[in-house]
Design a protein around this motif. Structure first.
Motif, mmCIF file in Angstrom:
data_model
loop_
_atom_site.group_PDB
_atom_site.id
_atom_site.type_symbol
_atom_site.label_atom_id
_atom_site.label_comp_id
_atom_site.label_asym_id
_atom_site.label_seq_id
_atom_site.Cartn_x
_atom_site.Cartn_y
_atom_site.Cartn_z
ATOM 1 N N ILE A 146 46.336 26.627 -62.795
ATOM 2 C CA ILE A 146 45.597 27.504 -63.761
ATOM 3 C C ILE A 146 44.473 28.466 -63.142
ATOM 4 O O ILE A 146 44.372 29.524 -63.391
ATOM 5 C CB ILE A 146 45.006 26.861 -64.994
ATOM 6 C CG1 ILE A 146 46.439 26.227 -65.849
ATOM 7 C CG2 ILE A 146 44.345 27.456 -65.759
ATOM 8 C CD1 ILE A 146 46.059 25.286 -66.810
ATOM 9 N N PRO A 147 43.582 27.709 -62.253
ATOM 10 C CA PRO A 147 42.457 28.620 -61.744
ATOM 11 C C PRO A 147 43.014 29.829 -60.608
ATOM 12 O O PRO A 147 42.631 30.642 -60.834
ATOM 13 C CB PRO A 147 41.812 27.520 -60.779
ATOM 14 C CG PRO A 147 42.098 26.121 -61.546
ATOM 15 C CD PRO A 147 43.418 26.290 -61.953
ATOM 16 N N VAL A 148 44.224 29.422 -60.008
ATOM 17 C CA VAL A 148 44.993 30.483 -59.311
ATOM 18 C C VAL A 148 45.296 31.609 -60.272
ATOM 19 O O VAL A 148 45.173 32.848 -59.738
ATOM 20 C CB VAL A 148 45.995 30.141 -58.483
ATOM 21 C CG1 VAL A 148 46.779 31.137 -57.792
ATOM 22 C CG2 VAL A 148 45.544 28.970 -57.443
ATOM 23 N N CYS A 149 45.843 31.567 -61.265
ATOM 24 C CA CYS A 149 46.412 32.396 -62.278
ATOM 25 C C CYS A 149 45.064 32.886 -62.936
ATOM 26 O O CYS A 149 45.116 34.442 -62.860
ATOM 27 C CB CYS A 149 47.040 31.734 -63.788
ATOM 28 S SG CYS A 149 48.694 30.878 -63.383
ATOM 29 N N GLU A 150 43.968 32.416 -63.093
ATOM 30 C CA GLU A 150 42.745 33.031 -63.511
ATOM 31 C C GLU A 150 42.176 34.170 -62.312
ATOM 32 O O GLU A 150 41.495 35.188 -62.742
ATOM 33 C CB GLU A 150 41.766 32.143 -63.771
ATOM 34 C CG GLU A 150 42.152 31.399 -65.075
ATOM 35 C CD GLU A 150 41.267 29.969 -65.437
ATOM 36 O OE1 GLU A 150 40.354 29.790 -64.315
ATOM 37 O OE2 GLU A 150 41.099 29.537 -66.526
ATOM 38 N N GLU A 151 42.260 33.745 -61.074
ATOM 39 C CA GLU A 151 41.865 34.373 -59.844
ATOM 40 C C GLU A 151 42.566 35.682 -59.708
ATOM 41 O O GLU A 151 42.300 36.783 -59.542
ATOM 42 C CB GLU A 151 41.742 33.743 -58.677
ATOM 43 C CG GLU A 151 40.742 32.461 -58.606
ATOM 44 C CD GLU A 151 41.422 31.387 -57.599
ATOM 45 O OE1 GLU A 151 42.231 31.671 -56.741
ATOM 46 O OE2 GLU A 151 40.672 30.354 -57.830
ATOM 47 N N LEU A 152 44.091 35.552 -60.146
ATOM 48 C CA LEU A 152 44.794 36.700 -60.147
ATOM 49 C C LEU A 152 44.385 37.811 -61.159
ATOM 50 O O LEU A 152 44.506 39.043 -60.934
ATOM 51 C CB LEU A 152 46.380 36.244 -60.379
ATOM 52 C CG LEU A 152 47.126 35.730 -59.165
ATOM 53 C CD1 LEU A 152 48.280 34.954 -59.784
ATOM 54 C CD2 LEU A 152 47.256 36.706 -58.090
ATOM 55 N N GLU A 153 44.077 37.263 -62.337
ATOM 56 C CA GLU A 153 43.800 38.062 -63.465
ATOM 57 C C GLU A 153 42.772 38.851 -62.830
ATOM 58 O O GLU A 153 42.180 39.947 -63.386
ATOM 59 C CB GLU A 153 43.630 37.215 -64.739
ATOM 60 C CG GLU A 153 43.376 38.225 -65.926
ATOM 61 C CD GLU A 153 43.318 37.332 -67.310
ATOM 62 O OE1 GLU A 153 43.256 38.124 -68.164
ATOM 63 O OE2 GLU A 153 43.464 36.082 -67.046
ATOM 64 N N LYS A 154 41.411 37.950 -62.201
ATOM 65 C CA LYS A 154 40.110 38.764 -62.065
ATOM 66 C C LYS A 154 40.560 39.611 -60.744
ATOM 67 O O LYS A 154 39.876 40.804 -60.766
ATOM 68 C CB LYS A 154 39.388 37.743 -61.423
ATOM 69 C CG LYS A 154 38.726 36.880 -62.647
ATOM 70 C CD LYS A 154 37.782 35.535 -62.173
ATOM 71 C CE LYS A 154 37.367 34.836 -63.237
ATOM 72 N NZ LYS A 154 36.647 33.673 -62.764
ATOM 73 N N ILE A 155 41.350 39.592 -60.018
ATOM 74 C CA ILE A 155 41.754 40.552 -58.900
ATOM 75 C C ILE A 155 42.241 41.826 -59.544
ATOM 76 O O ILE A 155 42.101 42.919 -59.062
ATOM 77 C CB ILE A 155 42.931 39.935 -58.226
ATOM 78 C CG1 ILE A 155 42.483 38.794 -57.082
ATOM 79 C CG2 ILE A 155 43.804 40.891 -57.191
ATOM 80 C CD1 ILE A 155 43.347 38.148 -56.256
ATOM 81 N N GLY A 156 42.850 41.787 -60.726
ATOM 82 C CA GLY A 156 43.542 42.953 -61.319
ATOM 83 C C GLY A 156 44.970 43.045 -61.856
ATOM 84 O O GLY A 156 45.442 44.044 -62.297
#
Length: 373
Positions: A146-156
């Motif tokens: 889930i943190p990786v998914c959140e990081e992807l969202e923050k990336i754009g």
């Protein structure tokens, strides 16, 4: 369905990405999917240079993905599955699923490693963002945590293009054993000690020095306890030096343990310990293997490891607080944790078996075959 898999590492070479990709591919084949694997070592198509990746990091990765973009400029695959891609040139794939096992963005913001290493990660994170955000609109993403998914969202990346599919484990291969004594003899581990096990590369994010610090105090107060560390990495010699400096005679450095022997190693331990300050997977592969092996788990209190709390199979510790971590761990391993052992195994069987994980990927691939170019 014709599926192309592009990955910078593949079993039996590599580590986490190789493990995940191989196990999913084998299950997809059982479902009747025609899989073609492209990596620097094959097995079907060889591109890039594995030695260059090991020696230069991002330079080798960029070379591999450039080779992929040129080699597959014209292709007839139904879907393409990319693992942590770095395609900075034109992406030839119109329908692809990108799986991120971790992000350089996440690693950089968590401050993993020393200052030069952090600066390197920050620079690479900008290239990563450029690569991922310019993918074709038909590209979807999965994160192993889930943190990786959140990081992807923050990336754009738009949230509706991201799905969480966790790491898995072969629950038939990794399982508890009633005969721990003979297995301990195999690895020359004390028969009657409480065995703490750590498995994985010894890197900055794994914080092996903290595990040594904790064990140093445990050994003084609990005599019949042994720490087994399996794995290599850039911090191996430094970690050995710390253990020697502290006079720890019950720390066993097992080095690299072959995949066929890993299930026995987990099965002969009593507890699993992980002090990481960042992980991509939720759970990391080694934690999934430990849980499948019925090991109560002692892990750092970071989002990626909170599956231990969800499964009620261990404790989460603030490894930045030396006093708290020691007293909490000492109390835990001195208690009866049979229920945590049972919970760990049941959670792995119900949620993390590779067969069910592969079925989740299969659904994503089927969804993508309906997309127009």
């Amino acid at each position: 369905m014709k599926l192309l898999i592009c990955t910078t590492e593949y079993f039996p070479n590599g580590a986490g990405i190789a493990n995940v990709t191989y196990n999913i591919v084998e299950k997809l084949k059982d479902l009747g999917i025609e899989c073609t694997v492209c990596s620097p070592t094959g097995p079907d198509i060889k591109l890039g240079n594995d030695s260059l990746i090991q020696k230069t990091g991002i330079v080798g990765l960029l070379y591999y993905w450039y080779s992929v973009s040129r080699y597959f400029k014209n292709n007839d695959y139904d879907v393409v599955w990319l693992q942590n891609p770095f395609i900075l040139t034109d992406n030839p794939f119109k329908r692809c699923l990108v799986t991120m096992h971790s992000t350089y963005y996440g690693s950089s913001i968590y401050g993993v490693g020393n200052l030069p290493f952090n600066l390197y990660k920050s620079v690479v994170a900008h290239s990563e963002r450029y690569c991922l955000t310019r993918m074709h609109p038909n590209t979807f993403f999965t994160g192993v945590g889930i943190p990786v998914c959140e990081e992807l969202e923050k990336i754009g990346i738009a949230r509706d293009r991201i799905t969480h599919i966790p790491n898995g484990v072969d629950t038939r291969l990794f399982h508890p054993s009633p005969d721990k004594i003979s297995l301990r003899n195999k690895f020359k581990i004390p028969e009657n000690d409480i065995i703490l096990l750590s498995v994985g590369r010894l890197t900055h994010q794994k914080q092996p020095h903290i595990v040594i610090e904790v064990f140093s105090r445990l050994q003084k107060e609990i005599g019949d306890v042994t720490l087994c560390i399996a794995g290599k990495g850039e911090l191996l010699e430094e970690t050995k030096g710390l253990a020697k400096k502290k006079g720890l005679h019950k720390v066993l450095f097992l080095g690299y343990v072959d995949d066929q022997d890993l299930p026995d190693l987990y099965a002969c331990a009593d507890y699993y310990i992980m002090a990481s300050n960042y992980e991509g997977g939720m759970p990391p592969l080694t934690l999934a293997e430990a849980m499948a092996s019925s090991l109560p788990c002692i892990v750092s209190d970071i989002p990626q490891l909170r599956i231990v709390k969800m499964a009620e199979c261990g404790i989460m510790v603030n490894f930045e607080d030396t006093a708290e971590q020691f007293s909490k761990i000492r109390e835990y391993i001195s208690s009866d944790n049979e229920s945590h052992s049972i919970n760990a195994r049941e959670f792995a069987k119900e949620n993390l078996d590779w067969k069910s994980i592969a079925e989740q990927y299969h659904k994503e691939f089927l969804r993508m075959t309906d997309l127009k170019d």
